[in-house]
Design an enzyme around this catalytic site. Sequence first.
Site, PDB file in Angstrom:
ATOM      1  N   CYS A 388       0.917  -1.195   0.005  1.00 50.86           N
ATOM      2  CA  CYS A 388      -0.062   0.022  -0.393  1.00 50.86           C
ATOM      3  C   CYS A 388       0.947   1.271  -0.021  1.00 50.86           C
ATOM      4  O   CYS A 388       1.343   1.472  -1.203  1.00 50.86           O
ATOM      5  CB  CYS A 388      -0.786   0.079   1.137  1.00 50.86           C
ATOM      6  SG  CYS A 388      -2.549   0.852   0.821  1.00 50.86           S
ATOM      7  N   HIS A 515      -3.449  -5.072   0.589  1.00 54.71           N
ATOM      8  CA  HIS A 515      -2.998  -5.652   1.701  1.00 54.71           C
ATOM      9  C   HIS A 515      -2.949  -7.233   1.787  1.00 54.71           C
ATOM     10  O   HIS A 515      -4.095  -7.633   2.255  1.00 54.71           O
ATOM     11  CB  HIS A 515      -3.741  -5.139   2.989  1.00 54.71           C
ATOM     12  CG  HIS A 515      -3.399  -3.477   3.447  1.00 54.71           C
ATOM     13  ND1 HIS A 515      -2.437  -3.178   4.161  1.00 54.71           N
ATOM     14  CD2 HIS A 515      -3.943  -2.510   2.716  1.00 54.71           C
ATOM     15  CE1 HIS A 515      -2.541  -1.771   4.165  1.00 54.71           C
ATOM     16  NE2 HIS A 515      -3.423  -1.356   3.277  1.00 54.71           N
ATOM     17  N   GLU A 517      -1.664  -9.015   3.600  1.00 62.11           N
ATOM     18  CA  GLU A 517      -1.616  -9.703   5.001  1.00 62.11           C
ATOM     19  C   GLU A 517      -3.051 -10.117   5.525  1.00 62.11           C
ATOM     20  O   GLU A 517      -2.854 -10.926   6.231  1.00 62.11           O
ATOM     21  CB  GLU A 517      -0.536  -8.813   5.770  1.00 62.11           C
ATOM     22  CG  GLU A 517      -1.507  -7.599   6.267  1.00 62.11           C
ATOM     23  CD  GLU A 517      -1.297  -6.410   5.321  1.00 62.11           C
ATOM     24  OE1 GLU A 517      -0.915  -6.562   4.267  1.00 62.11           O
ATOM     25  OE2 GLU A 517      -1.183  -4.976   5.776  1.00 62.11           O
TER      26      GLU A 517
END
Length: 544
Positions: A388, A515, A517
């Site tokens: 990001c 993202h 994650e």
Amino acid sequence: MKTATNKTKFIFVTGGVVSSLGKGTIAASIARLLKNSKNKVFLQKIDPYLNVDPGTISPAQHGEVFVTQDGAETDLDIGHYERMTNVELNKYSNITAGKIYSRLIEDERQGKFLGQTVQVIPHLSSSIVNAILGTVEKKDYDYMIVEIGGTVGDIELDPFIEALREIGLLLDKKQVLYIHTVLLPYLPITKELKTKPAQHSTRTLNQQGIHPNFIMCRSSVPIEKELLSKIAFFCNIKKENVFACEDAKSIYHVPLFLENQDIMLKIYNHFKVRKPVAEFKDFNNIISFIDNDKTKKIKIVLVGKYTESSDTYLSICESIKHSGFAAEVNVELKMVNSDSINEENIGEIISSHYGVIIPGGFGDRGIDGKIIAIKHCRENNIPILGICLGMQLMAVEFARNVLNLKNANSTEFDAHTQYPIINILEECDDKKVGHGGTLRLGNFNCEIKSDTQAFKIYNNNNITERHRHRYEFNNDFREQFEDNGLVCSGINTENQLVEILELPKNNFFIGCQFHPEFKSRPNTPSPLFYGLIEIVKKQNHLKE
Ligand code: GLN
């Protein structure tokens, strides 16, 4: 007020003595054990603070904001829930006091109370009851696990505890289970664990009309059986329903640790359900990955802004672990505050053996250090993943140092830059649309070009990842970037937004606007993190 909705059974998890007890891990572990028997589970976290969502709270204070697929900005515990259970949650998974109060006051302003005096009890408490019970309406969840943030005894928690009491009255007894989590502090001088705070906290809960069915005792050292019996006696519950919950080697060890104390049998007995067969294979695999002695070590440097607590970058830290399990390497994570980075020390901070992650972020503090780190990685072919803001800064660095666009910037940091490489998304401009919940949030598609590193990593042309940003790569510069070697390998084709950037001449110089994650799971690591860890592992092997 809503009454018994369907057959969903509720497990409420409260906490006492101190905060940060790991209630989220306990709630998630129970959910995971239920799911192992093919039960349909849903999880919810209730936060008693007045922010409508945690999106506006500093990560230094509150830890990471976890984004769900439907674009809700939620508490980091929702991330624990998703990782532990592999259930995709949504905006109903996180209720805050701010959300409940603002809706209630809106209703009052619209005259929905027909002349009544609007009060904490019954109006606020029944709004909370409705928010909890409404979540399972028309759903076929077998179990709903609700974790109450904060500590029993906190003033702001009282209406929520009252709502839990009311739900206990509204529903069938066999439909509700209360679990209270407490801390047994260890006194090193006398080498003993103390039970008094746990007793007092349980008594506070009793005074509010809730008698927990189970007590979870957290401690930093093993707990003797006699101590559990003592707690049972003074807290007025059966001794087999007091559980030891000592610090575990990893959060992924907790479900089996609890199951070794027969927690599921006791839960099913409480609900008068016959204990179904459970499947542990998946989970045992994860545990053996963790317990497996790995000889290979690699180092990942995370260049961030809030490096004091790992909670700020929790999902990234977990994603790195997941990839380490799969790649069978021990990953040491070094957090570096970008404020401390300069041209002179960067070589010492980031050695050529390491891998680097530049995480997401907001605001201009620490930007220069991150750009220095990116330049160092680009010039020395050190594997780097920008997430990001990390991707946006990779683009800015490339513009400044390769395209020679002096003072190129993101308009987040310089609204009048001559070269706005990163620009605000019109529909997310907080000056026009306000601040809370107005970013580009949640799932968006990304089309990956074949013959790129991103394609090799995902092995797919079409992916969906979660987002949380206001700014985007400025397409006016796309051609210039591509002519000079930085490829836009992932594009959101609906809006022509750049999702992935990569530099094919390096082994791993990849930035993503999303993202990754948030979608990493212990047994299915995020491809981008796994790709990074694999490259670092391979490079270290060659250098040995
Ligand atoms: N501040 C940047 C933006 O809003 C990046 C956000 C992030 O890293 N999550 O676009």
